[in-house]
Structure formats: C-alpha cells, structure tokens
Design a protein around this motif. Structure first.
Motif, PDB file in Angstrom:
ATOM      1  N   ASP A  34      12.930  -4.358  -7.964  1.00 52.72           N
ATOM      2  CA  ASP A  34      11.453  -3.808  -8.575  1.00 52.72           C
ATOM      3  C   ASP A  34      10.747  -2.450  -8.599  1.00 52.72           C
ATOM      4  OD1 ASP A  34      12.467  -6.028  -9.838  1.00 52.72           O
ATOM      5  OD2 ASP A  34      10.693  -7.539  -8.692  1.00 52.72           O
ATOM      6  N   LEU A  35      11.088  -2.192  -7.217  1.00 50.99           N
ATOM      7  CA  LEU A  35      10.664  -0.683  -6.763  1.00 50.99           C
ATOM      8  C   LEU A  35      10.625   0.314  -7.441  1.00 50.99           C
ATOM      9  CD1 LEU A  35      10.405  -2.205  -3.150  1.00 50.99           C
ATOM     10  CD2 LEU A  35       8.548  -2.338  -4.363  1.00 50.99           C
ATOM     11  N   ARG A  36      12.296  -0.019  -8.176  1.00 50.68           N
ATOM     12  CA  ARG A  36      13.133   1.493  -8.043  1.00 50.68           C
ATOM     13  C   ARG A  36      12.783   2.535  -7.306  1.00 50.68           C
ATOM     14  NH1 ARG A  36       9.313  -0.806 -12.058  1.00 50.68           N
ATOM     15  NH2 ARG A  36       8.281   1.493 -12.109  1.00 50.68           N
ATOM     16  N   ILE A  37      13.076   2.617  -6.095  1.00 54.10           N
ATOM     17  CA  ILE A  37      12.942   3.738  -5.001  1.00 54.10           C
ATOM     18  C   ILE A  37      14.154   3.345  -4.658  1.00 54.10           C
ATOM     19  CG2 ILE A  37      12.104   4.913  -3.365  1.00 54.10           C
ATOM     20  CD1 ILE A  37       8.911   3.316  -4.152  1.00 54.10           C
ATOM     21  N   ASP A  38      14.721   4.869  -4.102  1.00 56.71           N
ATOM     22  CA  ASP A  38      15.849   4.628  -3.084  1.00 56.71           C
ATOM     23  C   ASP A  38      15.959   4.238  -1.244  1.00 56.71           C
ATOM     24  OD1 ASP A  38      18.860   4.147  -1.736  1.00 56.71           O
ATOM     25  OD2 ASP A  38      18.583   6.516  -1.456  1.00 56.71           O
TER      26      ASP A  38
ATOM     27  N   GLU B   4       0.929  -0.823   0.269  1.00 57.89           N
ATOM     28  CA  GLU B   4       0.099   0.236  -0.033  1.00 57.89           C
ATOM     29  C   GLU B   4       0.587   1.129  -0.245  1.00 57.89           C
ATOM     30  OE1 GLU B   4      -3.261  -0.011   2.982  1.00 57.89           O
ATOM     31  OE2 GLU B   4      -3.814  -1.916   3.191  1.00 57.89           O
ATOM     32  N   PHE B   5       2.182   1.537   0.545  1.00 59.95           N
ATOM     33  CA  PHE B   5       2.634   2.368   0.607  1.00 59.95           C
ATOM     34  C   PHE B   5       3.576   2.881  -0.536  1.00 59.95           C
ATOM     35  CE2 PHE B   5       6.754   4.424   2.409  1.00 59.95           C
ATOM     36  CZ  PHE B   5       6.503   5.805   1.984  1.00 59.95           C
ATOM     37  N   CYS B   6       4.566   1.570  -0.888  1.00 59.28           N
ATOM     38  CA  CYS B   6       5.548   1.437  -1.748  1.00 59.28           C
ATOM     39  C   CYS B   6       4.765   2.068  -3.508  1.00 59.28           C
ATOM     40  CB  CYS B   6       6.211   0.290  -1.209  1.00 59.28           C
ATOM     41  SG  CYS B   6       7.446   0.149  -1.062  1.00 59.28           S
ATOM     42  N   PRO B   7       3.422   0.960  -3.854  1.00 53.00           N
ATOM     43  CA  PRO B   7       2.939   1.861  -4.907  1.00 53.00           C
ATOM     44  C   PRO B   7       3.018   3.177  -4.648  1.00 53.00           C
ATOM     45  CG  PRO B   7       1.745  -0.522  -4.090  1.00 53.00           C
ATOM     46  CD  PRO B   7       3.016   0.028  -2.894  1.00 53.00           C
TER      47      PRO B   7
ATOM     48  N   LEU C 251       5.038   8.764  -7.114  1.00 52.48           N
ATOM     49  CA  LEU C 251       5.428  10.333  -7.345  1.00 52.48           C
ATOM     50  C   LEU C 251       6.711   9.813  -7.814  1.00 52.48           C
ATOM     51  CD1 LEU C 251       4.549  10.385  -3.424  1.00 52.48           C
ATOM     52  CD2 LEU C 251       3.703  12.012  -5.035  1.00 52.48           C
ATOM     53  N   ALA C 252       7.619   8.653  -7.515  1.00 51.79           N
ATOM     54  CA  ALA C 252       8.666   9.228  -8.151  1.00 51.79           C
ATOM     55  C   ALA C 252       9.015   9.400  -9.711  1.00 51.79           C
ATOM     56  CB  ALA C 252       9.417   7.707  -7.779  1.00 51.79           C
ATOM     57  N   GLU C 253       7.739   9.086 -10.399  1.00 56.60           N
ATOM     58  CA  GLU C 253       7.564   9.017 -11.810  1.00 56.60           C
ATOM     59  C   GLU C 253       7.915  10.835 -11.941  1.00 56.60           C
ATOM     60  OE1 GLU C 253       3.855   8.096 -12.641  1.00 56.60           O
ATOM     61  OE2 GLU C 253       4.404   5.864 -12.336  1.00 56.60           O
ATOM     62  N   SER C 254       7.790  11.519 -10.975  1.00 56.59           N
ATOM     63  CA  SER C 254       7.919  13.155 -11.507  1.00 56.59           C
ATOM     64  C   SER C 254       9.149  13.898 -10.617  1.00 56.59           C
ATOM     65  CB  SER C 254       6.631  13.860 -11.735  1.00 56.59           C
ATOM     66  OG  SER C 254       6.407  13.920  -9.951  1.00 56.59           O
ATOM     67  N   GLN C 255       9.752  13.401  -9.803  1.00 57.83           N
ATOM     68  CA  GLN C 255      10.747  13.811  -8.231  1.00 57.83           C
ATOM     69  C   GLN C 255      11.900  12.315  -7.904  1.00 57.83           C
ATOM     70  OE1 GLN C 255       7.829  15.299  -6.168  1.00 57.83           O
ATOM     71  NE2 GLN C 255       6.769  14.253  -6.447  1.00 57.83           N
TER      72      GLN C 255
END
Length: 250
Positions: free
Chosen positions: A62-66, A22-25, A30-34
């Motif tokens: 897979d998450l593509r988030i730091d 629920e949180f990571c998606p 948000l990571a798509e624009s910043q």
C-alpha cells in the motif's frame, strides 16, 4: 534523483505509528516525482521495535515505496547504525532523520530544496537565528548548544548547529568521509570532517522539539568525552597545518 532515507531505531516501538502516519506520507509524496527508498536500522532494540517494523512496513504494498529493514543483533550505537544505513543505501542523495520525530517530518521537502547543485550537505539547524527549540530539557540544550559553539570557534563560525542528525548528503560525501564514532557524536564527526575536506554546507533553520514518546537514548557522559576528544583532534590538526605553513615560509 534517487533518494535514500535512513532512520536508525533503538527501542522506538511507541514511535512506529508516528513514522507510518507522518513520515511515510511525506516520502510517498516525494516518490511521485523521483525514485525513493527507506532504510530502517534496528539497533538491537529490546522492546519489540524489530517485530513492529517488519509487521508495519515489510511487504506493505500500500505504501508503494521500497522499504528495507537492517538489524543489529546487539545495540552498537547511533554511529554504527548510520554506517549500516549508508552501506545499504543506494540513492545518490541520502537523508538521515531521527525516528522520534523531534524534527517535523513534513519539513523534509523544504530541507531537500536547499540541495542546490553547488551544495554537498544540508543540515537542520535549530540554533540558527531563524530556528528554535520547543520543550527540550535544559541539560540537553547545554550539551548540544555548548558543543556547537565550540565547533563554531574551531571550524566555521557561520554554521550554527553541528549536532543535528536531520541532514541531506550527496553520496560522494558519504563515500569519501570516514567516521569511526559509534555513539551520538557520529553526526558531528561526519559534518566536521566533510567541512574540513572542503564540502559545502548550508543550514536549514528548523525547530527541535522534545520527543513525544519514549526516552532519549543518548549517554551524556560518553557523548561529552567523545566531543572533547574530537575537538582536541581538530585543534591538533589546525596546529600542525599552521606549523607546516610556517615552516614553508622560513
């Protein structure tokens, strides 16, 4: 805008799947624009939270988030966990939220949308006339709403909720406000000290829901005493300020 999300965790093993699903998606969107990062702080958990965080999030491409995970070897309290998270965060905007999902994760974009150029802090506010609570035990509400009422009288009547962790801060607030509280009163301390320093706060009306998994870690008596001590400091500060003004007018 570089966003840092800080999630303190203490014995939250049962909530790790919810954070993932629920949180990571929401953060990915948000990571798509910043630029975005997530900082987890395991505050001395004893139920396998540390191992679950590492297994679920560390090195998960897979998450593509730091994603980074900080750890306290022993439980030090929410305030200490927040300070560890603030020190690790690199973003110009810092978001704190409960790891148990008592505030809906999908409302994070709406929370962030209120961070206008002239706003320094956005705080979630279930006690706002447009907010609400759902299923929260009465004794918890008495403590939280009662504390917020006193802070409204002491600091600013227009702000309805002082006890929420669900917030957005500009980095300058975190860098300039000193917090010494280790327990659950820490979020209130940061907000109030920021307001007393002149930082502008706006509220995001939201709904506080009872946690679905696990038990609250708040130590009620200790939290009450911490609030009373801090409220006494605010009163003394106000009295000294008025005394100084009166002395100047003599």
């Amino acid at each position: 805008m570089f966003l840092s999300f800080i999630l303190p965790c203490y014995n939250e093993l049962e909530n790790i799947p919810r954070i993932r699903d629920e949180f990571c998606p929401v953060v990915q969107q948000l990571a798509e624009s910043q630029q975005v990062e997530i900082v987890f702080i395991d505050d001395g958990s004893q139920d396998g939270t540390w191992e679950a965080l590492r297994e679920t999030f560390q090195g998960n491409n897979d998450l593509r988030i730091d994603i980074r995970i900080e750890r306290h070897q022993q439980n030090r309290g929410l305030g200490a966990a927040l300070r560890t998270g603030f020190a690790a965060a690199r973003g110009e905007v810092i978001v704190t939220t409960d790891s148990d999902g008592t505030y809906e994760f999908d409302s994070l974009p709406d929370l962030l949308s209120l961070l206008a150029p002239d706003v320094d802090i956005v705080t979630g506010s279930p006690y706002h006339p447009q907010g609400g609570v759902d299923g929260v035990p009465a004794f918890r509400l008495v403590l939280s709403k009662g504390s917020s009422l006193i802070y409204r009288l002491l600091v600013d009547w227009k702000i309805h909720t002082y006890t929420s962790l669900y917030r957005v801060y500009r980095r300058r607030v975190i860098e300039n406000i000193t917090s010494s509280e280790n327990g659950y009163m820490a979020g209130t301390e940061i907000l109030v000290r920021g307001m007393l320093e002149g930082y502008r706060v706006v509220e995001y009306p939201t709904v506080l829901r009872v946690r679905q998994y696990g038990a609250s870690k708040a130590r009620i008596l200790r939290t009450i005493l911490a609030h009373l001590k801090f409220q006494g400091w605010i009163l003394l500060r106000s009295f000294r300020s008025k005394s100084n003004i009166g002395g100047e007018n003599v």
